[in-house]
Design an enzyme around this catalytic site. Structure first.
Site, PDB file in Angstrom:
ATOM      1  N   SER A  87       0.810  -1.222   0.000  1.00  0.00           N
ATOM      2  CA  SER A  87       0.000   0.000   0.000  1.00  0.00           C
ATOM      3  C   SER A  87       0.843   1.272   0.000  1.00  0.00           C
ATOM      4  O   SER A  87       0.298   2.378   0.042  1.00  0.00           O
ATOM      5  CB  SER A  87      -0.892   0.047   1.244  1.00  0.00           C
ATOM      6  N   THR A 190      -1.585   1.825   4.426  1.00  0.00           N
ATOM      7  CA  THR A 190      -1.067   3.195   4.302  1.00  0.00           C
ATOM      8  C   THR A 190      -0.482   3.589   5.643  1.00  0.00           C
ATOM      9  O   THR A 190      -1.101   3.344   6.678  1.00  0.00           O
ATOM     10  CB  THR A 190      -2.244   4.158   3.993  1.00  0.00           C
ATOM     11  N   ARG A 218      -6.582   9.225 -10.059  1.00  0.00           N
ATOM     12  CA  ARG A 218      -7.235   9.432  -8.757  1.00  0.00           C
ATOM     13  C   ARG A 218      -6.215   9.807  -7.675  1.00  0.00           C
ATOM     14  O   ARG A 218      -5.146   9.217  -7.577  1.00  0.00           O
ATOM     15  CB  ARG A 218      -7.973   8.154  -8.362  1.00  0.00           C
ATOM     16  N   THR A 241      -6.341   6.896   7.668  1.00  0.00           N
ATOM     17  CA  THR A 241      -6.151   5.812   6.709  1.00  0.00           C
ATOM     18  C   THR A 241      -7.535   5.283   6.350  1.00  0.00           C
ATOM     19  O   THR A 241      -8.494   5.507   7.075  1.00  0.00           O
ATOM     20  CB  THR A 241      -5.259   4.695   7.283  1.00  0.00           C
ATOM     21  N   GLY A 242      -7.610   4.585   5.226  1.00  0.00           N
ATOM     22  CA  GLY A 242      -8.895   4.044   4.787  1.00  0.00           C
ATOM     23  C   GLY A 242      -9.316   4.664   3.470  1.00  0.00           C
ATOM     24  O   GLY A 242      -8.489   5.266   2.770  1.00  0.00           O
TER      25      GLY A 242
HETATM   26  C1  SD4 Z   1      -6.296   6.542   0.000  1.00  0.00           C
HETATM   27  N1  SD4 Z   1      -6.260   6.673   2.396  1.00  0.00           N
HETATM   28  O1  SD4 Z   1      -5.602   6.748  -0.979  1.00  0.00           O
HETATM   29  C2  SD4 Z   1      -5.629   6.053   1.259  1.00  0.00           C
HETATM   30  C3  SD4 Z   1      -5.684   4.553   1.276  1.00  0.00           C
HETATM   31  C4  SD4 Z   1      -5.316   3.911   2.576  1.00  0.00           C
HETATM   32  O2  SD4 Z   1      -4.594   2.132   3.780  1.00  0.00           O
HETATM   33  O3  SD4 Z   1      -5.327   4.476   3.632  1.00  0.00           O
HETATM   34  N2  SD4 Z   1      -4.977   2.667   2.586  1.00  0.00           N
HETATM   35  O4  SD4 Z   1      -7.512   6.677   0.001  1.00  0.00           O
END
Ligand code: SD4
Length: 332
Positions: A87, A190, A218, A241-242
């Site tokens: 990630s 992340t 994106r 994160t997320g």
């Molecule tokens: C995103 N927040 O690009 C990031 C992805 C993420 O663990 O946190 N992955 O949306």
């Protein structure tokens, strides 16, 4: 996240008693109860308990009297360099076209901020973000411009798509109809890291390859100051994160810092932000997305909260680095 049976736990604690060295950075299990009310400095907190080496790196710097900015930059670079972390940085999973695009942001106690978005072929976006912060009058550079800027500062262009990540992408392409829904995906790891040093100064860093199989072009929350990361040295710091879209809609990290300014503890502020995020993303709640926040205040108190079960974090303080399971809002 990881599970350990009672018997294994007893065996493990017995091992501790034998004097057989147990490396503190080995991931054994994430504890359920987190020390949310303790306060001490320095402290390092980072998202996802997949590998404790980034925290250990940051802690090593703080322990020697280093500052929080160096600690978070060097700490998250460990994740960027790790091909097994799919990630972040090198080895990150690509977008729908098989291209790895990276987002990162950094802030320090002086209120400075730097970020890069949609950066390609540069392994350590966090260090490029730091250079944007330190060497330019801007906050964010994106795409080709960010890459040219990095190359001018001596960064090397390289292929970030590892064989393992390429194979995963091909597999997804083949089964496109089944795994089309990236919102509900468990694509994570992340790293967002917050640290307070012994001088009481706070910095934060956030770096990611974003959501796997995203539409080319994106950009997520991670490079957006206030969404993926926010630091205000008078108050504290927060990071996310997320699924970035859900975080950007509420500018979650900024929101947490502002709630702490109003007197909320880091934990209360994280819970407030997760509830706001769920409220403002009601239309996609059924897609079972994950989003989570961590926070830190001037006293060295921490907070962590997620939308759903499964989020964990790594905390370093008093010379110990440990993983903890986060509390969460939706019990579905
Ligand atoms: C995103 N927040 O690009 C990031 C992805 C993420 O663990 O946190 N992955 O949306």
């Amino acid at each position: 996240m990881s599970h350990i049976s009672r018997r294994k736990f007893i065996k493990f604690t017995a091992l501790l008693g034998t004097g057989i060295p147990v490396l503190s950075h080995l991931k054994l299990f994430s504890k359920t109860v987190s020390p949310l009310t303790e306060s001490s400095i320095p402290v390092v907190i980072a998202t996802w308990d997949r590998d404790r080496k980034p925290n250990l790196k940051a802690w090593e710097i703080l322990e020697k009297g280093g500052n929080s900015l160096d600690a978070v930059e060097q700490g998250v670079r460990v994740a960027e360099d790790d091909p097994e972390n799919n990630s972040v940085g090198y080895g990150g999973l690509p977008d729908e076209n098989g291209i790895v695009t990276l987002d990162a942001s950094i802030m320090d106690w002086r209120g400075r901020a730097g970020a890069v978005a949609y950066l390609q072929n540069i392994r350590n976006p966090i260090s490029v973000a730091r250079l944007v912060m330190e060497k330019t009058k801007h906050v964010m550079l994106a795409g080709e411009g960010a890459k040219k800027f990095a190359l001018a500062y001596g960064f090397k262009e390289e292929n970030l798509l590892t064989e393992k990540s390429r194979e995963a992408w091909i597999k997804w392409k083949e089964g496109l109809s089944k795994e089309d829904n990236w919102i509900g995906s468990d694509s994570h790891d992340t790293i967002t890291m917050l640290a307070i040093d012994k001088y009481g100064n706070i910095s934060g860093a956030c770096t990611t390859s974003g959501l796997r199989w995203k539409i080319h072009g994106r950009v997520g929350d991670s490079p957006i100051i206030g969404a993926g990361l926010y630091v205000d040295n008078e108050v504290g710091a927060a990071g996310a994160t997320g699924v970035g879209e859900t975080i950007m809609r509420v500018l979650g990290s900024f929101l947490i810092v502002e709630k702490m300014r109003d007197g909320y503890s880091p934990q209360e502020a994280c819970e407030y932000a997760v509830r706001r995020l769920i409220e403002k993303n009601k239309n996609i709640v059924k897609e079972k997305f994950q989003a989570a926040f961590i926070a830190l205040n001037k006293k060295g108190e921490i907070g962590a909260y997620s939308v759903r079960e499964g989020f964990d974090y790594v905390l370093s303080r008093n010379g110990k680095t440990e993983g903890f399971k986060s509390k969460y809002e939706l019990k579905d």
